[in-house]
Design a protein around this motif. Structure first.
Motif, PDB file in Angstrom:
ATOM      1  N   ALA A   1       0.837  -1.206   0.000  1.00 46.18           N
ATOM      2  CA  ALA A   1       0.000   0.000   0.000  1.00 46.18           C
ATOM      3  C   ALA A   1       0.871   1.254   0.000  1.00 46.18           C
TER       4      ALA A   1
ATOM      5  N   HIS B   1       2.129   1.865  -3.412  1.00 50.65           N
ATOM      6  CA  HIS B   1       1.061   2.440  -4.228  1.00 50.65           C
ATOM      7  C   HIS B   1       0.999   3.949  -4.013  1.00 50.65           C
ATOM      8  N   GLU B   2       1.093   4.383  -2.775  1.00 48.71           N
ATOM      9  CA  GLU B   2       1.061   5.814  -2.474  1.00 48.71           C
ATOM     10  C   GLU B   2       2.270   6.519  -3.087  1.00 48.71           C
TER      11      GLU B   2
ATOM     12  N   THR C   1      -3.870   6.513  -1.791  1.00 53.00           N
ATOM     13  CA  THR C   1      -4.003   5.334  -0.941  1.00 53.00           C
ATOM     14  C   THR C   1      -4.901   4.312  -1.627  1.00 53.00           C
ATOM     15  N   PRO C   2      -4.476   3.053  -1.743  1.00 54.21           N
ATOM     16  CA  PRO C   2      -5.324   2.055  -2.395  1.00 54.21           C
ATOM     17  C   PRO C   2      -6.542   1.714  -1.548  1.00 54.21           C
ATOM     18  N   GLU C   3      -7.633   1.380  -2.196  1.00 59.15           N
ATOM     19  CA  GLU C   3      -8.839   0.998  -1.473  1.00 59.15           C
ATOM     20  C   GLU C   3      -8.643  -0.376  -0.828  1.00 59.15           C
ATOM     21  N   ASP C   4      -9.278  -0.560   0.332  1.00 62.81           N
ATOM     22  CA  ASP C   4      -9.120  -1.806   1.090  1.00 62.81           C
ATOM     23  C   ASP C   4      -9.645  -3.024   0.341  1.00 62.81           C
ATOM     24  N   THR C   5     -10.504  -2.785  -0.642  1.00 62.66           N
ATOM     25  CA  THR C   5     -11.101  -3.900  -1.391  1.00 62.66           C
ATOM     26  C   THR C   5     -10.217  -4.388  -2.539  1.00 62.66           C
ATOM     27  N   THR C   6      -9.100  -3.708  -2.804  1.00 67.29           N
ATOM     28  CA  THR C   6      -8.263  -4.056  -3.947  1.00 67.29           C
ATOM     29  C   THR C   6      -7.222  -5.107  -3.577  1.00 67.29           C
TER      30      THR C   6
ATOM     31  N   THR D   1      -4.180  -4.819  -3.931  1.00 69.56           N
ATOM     32  CA  THR D   1      -3.002  -4.173  -3.363  1.00 69.56           C
ATOM     33  C   THR D   1      -3.000  -4.317  -1.847  1.00 69.56           C
TER      34      THR D   1
ATOM     35  N   LYS E   1      -5.698  -6.537  -0.033  1.00 71.29           N
ATOM     36  CA  LYS E   1      -6.258  -7.816   0.404  1.00 71.29           C
ATOM     37  C   LYS E   1      -5.305  -8.979   0.145  1.00 71.29           C
TER      38      LYS E   1
END
Length: 260
Positions: free
Chosen positions: A233, A236-237, A243-248, A250, A252
């Protein structure tokens, strides 16, 4: 992209160890921003360069990067020339027939990029137009499958983003279909170019290995750890400024992809 291999190691990164050769050879299509490319100083950098280097560090191994055109990565990993392949490689059922992937770490789609001056807004306006793609990529697959429906006059294939962008800017092609994160990154400071359409393909990127290679399982475990620690994560930033979404993928922790 053709299967010819550019000889030579273009970057080496790993924990210091007195060794004449790296433990792992990673093939990458250098020039694939922001995943793996050379900065102004000539250093090889990018999201996947950082990620695979950290994975190697966690495994206690050194790593060398070899510049290989995208389409050549498949034969290189299958033959054992390289241990790992990266280059925003999409996991597909077809590819799983002959190679193995670790769990994904990025969710993506394809996109259409055009010149701002063209006024083009979507693939529905590309009838009779020339489309550029990366040889053997999922963008190539999409354009090929949709040639009749969209009425493309021609598909021209390139060995990476840079030559395609030169031809697009010069008017030799009318649009370029490729991974949306790379194009958003590339065009953000180029007002003459515009990403005008997201082409939803539901792709997920990962590292690729020879079929059933034990290393794939080892890397998969490290990726799980890096996700839990928030390392991926953070990358990604760093590279996408968000910030990546928690559902992705990246964030999970997921299972290794399997052939259905």
């Amino acid at each position: 992209m053709k299967s010819a291999v550019f000889a030579g190691i273009v970057a080496i990164a790993a924990p210091a160890a007195p060794s004449l050769a790296a433990d792992l050879t990673v093939g990458a299509n250098i020039g694939n921003v922001p995943w793996e490319f050379q900065d102004e100083s000539g250093k090889t950098v990018g999201f996947e360069i950082d990620l695979v280097t950290e994975v190697a560090n966690r495994l206690g191994k050194t790593v060398a990067f070899e510049n290989i055109p995208f389409n050549g990565l498949f034969s290189a990993v299958q033959s054992g020339r390289i241990d790992i392949a990266v280059s925003s490689i999409t996991i597909t059922q077809k590819r799983l027939e002959s190679v193995t992937f670790a769990q994904p770490y990025y969710d993506s789609d394809q996109s259409l990029t055009v010149t701002a001056a063209s006024g083009l807004k979507s693939t529905d306006e590309m009838k009779g137009k020339v489309i550029g793609v990366d040889t053997g990529s999922t963008g190539d697959m999409w354009a090929t499958a949709n040639t009749d429906a969209k009425g493309f006059a021609e598909i021209r294939r390139y060995e990476g983003l840079a030559p395609a962008m030169l031809d697009l800017a010069a008017g030799r092609i009318d649009g370029y279909v490729s991974d949306i994160p790379a194009l958003l990154y590339y065009t953000k400071d180029k007002p003459n170019l515009a990403v005008v359409e997201r082409i939803e393909t539901g792709e997920k990127y990962s590292m690729m290995f020879a079929k059933d290679a034990p290393l794939a399982g080892e890397v998969n475990e490290v990726l799980s750890t890096l996700k839990k620690e928030g390392v991926i994560a953070s990358l990604h930033e760093k590279w996408f400024g968000a910030t990546p979404e928690d559902t992705t993928s990246t964030v999970k922790v997921l299972d290794m992809p399997k052939l259905d």
